[in-house]
Design an enzyme around this catalytic site. Structure first.
Site, mmCIF file in Angstrom:
data_model
loop_
_atom_site.group_PDB
_atom_site.id
_atom_site.type_symbol
_atom_site.label_atom_id
_atom_site.label_comp_id
_atom_site.label_asym_id
_atom_site.label_seq_id
_atom_site.Cartn_x
_atom_site.Cartn_y
_atom_site.Cartn_z
ATOM 1 N N LYS A 9 0.934 -1.061 0.025
ATOM 2 C CA LYS A 9 0.053 0.134 -0.126
ATOM 3 C C LYS A 9 0.788 1.208 -0.005
ATOM 4 C CE LYS A 9 -0.299 -0.481 5.053
ATOM 5 N NZ LYS A 9 -0.971 -0.776 6.054
ATOM 6 N N TYR A 51 15.812 30.194 8.127
ATOM 7 C CA TYR A 51 14.523 30.617 8.782
ATOM 8 C C TYR A 51 14.634 30.844 10.160
ATOM 9 C CZ TYR A 51 11.960 30.651 4.429
ATOM 10 O OH TYR A 51 11.630 30.780 3.152
#
Ligand SMILES: *Cc1c(COP(=O)(O)O)cnc(C)c1O
Length: 342
Positions: free
Chosen positions: A36, A242
């Site tokens: 999956k 940042y």
């Protein structure tokens, strides 16, 4: 030749070796494979093709959309199981079988099955998806291939829920000939009491270490390498990135690499991840941004712009660095990588 500044190398020989170890650990049970989420981000079609060659006969996806993508490539004698079952209005296309989870799904399937096989999922204590054991008789008359349940705490050593779920699963009353399946990767590590007829490993196939028993046996499958876009000198005291969350403790060399959270290298690695530059371990400096990450390469002076740097993506270690699970690390990998299959 394709030039891409970010590459994901997927070692199919390691994937196959991991499956063989899991199959051995499953004892007499057959060993399937959960593919999956596009094979946990590594490529479901590639995993199915390779593992079918190794002898894997049962593959598990979550949805019919995932099944539809794989059905055309399936070989003879291979069964594809769709874990989420059959939703209202959903078309159970030929080539895969639903894992029925609710009385409503059982009724819906009964109306369209026409003798085709299905599976049943029972909830034995996780309280996630599945029929309650008392509903087993609802499937009378259906052609049931596999009855399964799923372990909630298999990755926790000594957790009492494991023995409780095992007992509840054993107590299910099922017709003869129905295969039983309980164990995921971590369940396989708990020994053959949990194996029954079929096991369903996912994480460990792709190099994840679900429990200590797998250490030294499960090989890494994915490697991340990123190109150095720029190298800069950062004087002691200057900040990087940042928020300025990293301040150079000394005059430093910083490599800006082509990798960020949009690639699945999430912000949990900020100031915590590491990379290998020319074999030297180098820490992430500051916050990971969307497409860029700064690496402190002061101790790897030979590294130059355009060189490649290997990101430490040892899943157990990267999980501790980032606070993400090994599952999230794999399934978050974006499609911006150039994928190279070995
Ligand atoms: C995802 C999944 C698996 C595989 O689990 P891992 O922990 O990745 O080995 C097995 N069974 C079910 C029902 C699943 O949803």
């Amino acid at each position: 030749m394709t030039i891409a500044p970010l590459r994901l190398t997927i070692d199919m020989n390691a994937l196959a070796a991991n499956w063989r170890w899991l199959a051995r650990m499953s004892g007499p049970a057959a060993c399937g494979a959960a593919v999956k989420a596009d094979g946990y981000g590594t490529g479901a079609a590639e995993a199915v093709a390779r593992l079918a060659r190794e002898g894997c006969r049962d593959f598990f996806v979550a949805t019919w959309a995932e099944a539809r993508a794989l059905i055309p490539g399936l070989g003879m004698g291979v069964t594809l199981h769709v874990l989420h079952g059959l939703l209202p209005g959903e078309d159970a296309v030929p080539g895969a079988q639903p894992v029925l989870n609710t009385p409503e799904q059982v009724a819906r399937w009964r109306a369209v099955a026409g003798g085709r096989p299905c599976d049943l999922m029972f909830d034995t204590g996780m309280n996630r998806l599945g029929l309650s054991p008392a509903d087993a008789t609802l499937a009378d008359g259906l052609s049931v291939d596999v009855a399964m349940s799923h372990l909630a705490c298999a990755d926790e050593v000594g957790h009492p829920a494991n023995a409780q779920q095992l007992a509840a699963f054993r107590a299910l009353s099922l017709p003869a000939g129905v295969r039983r399946s309980l164990a995921n990767s971590a369940g396989i590590c708990m020994g053959t009491d949990y194996s029954f007829d079929l096991t369903r490993p996912g994480l460990a196939l792709y190099g994840g270490i679900p429990r200590a028993e797998a250490h030294g046996h499960i090989q890494p499958v994915v490697r991340i390498e990123s190109a150095v876009l720029q190298i800069r000198h950062v004087p002691a005291g200057d900040m990087v990135g940042y928020g300025g969350t990293w301040q150079a403790p000394r005059d430093s060399r910083i490599a800006i690499v082509n990798l960020g959270y949009a690639d699945g290298y999430l912000r949990g690695f900020s100031n915590r991840g590491q990379a290998f530059a020319k074999g030297v371990s180098c820490p992430v400096a500051g916050r990971v941004s969307m497409d860029l990450t700064a690496i402190d390469i002061t101790d790897a002076p030979l590294l130059a712009e355009g060189d490649w740097i290997e990101i430490d993506f040892d899943l157990a270690r990267a999980s501790i660095q980032s606070g993400l699970s090994q599952y999230e690390l794999l399934t978050c990998l974006s499609d911006r990588y150039l994928r190279c299959y070995l």
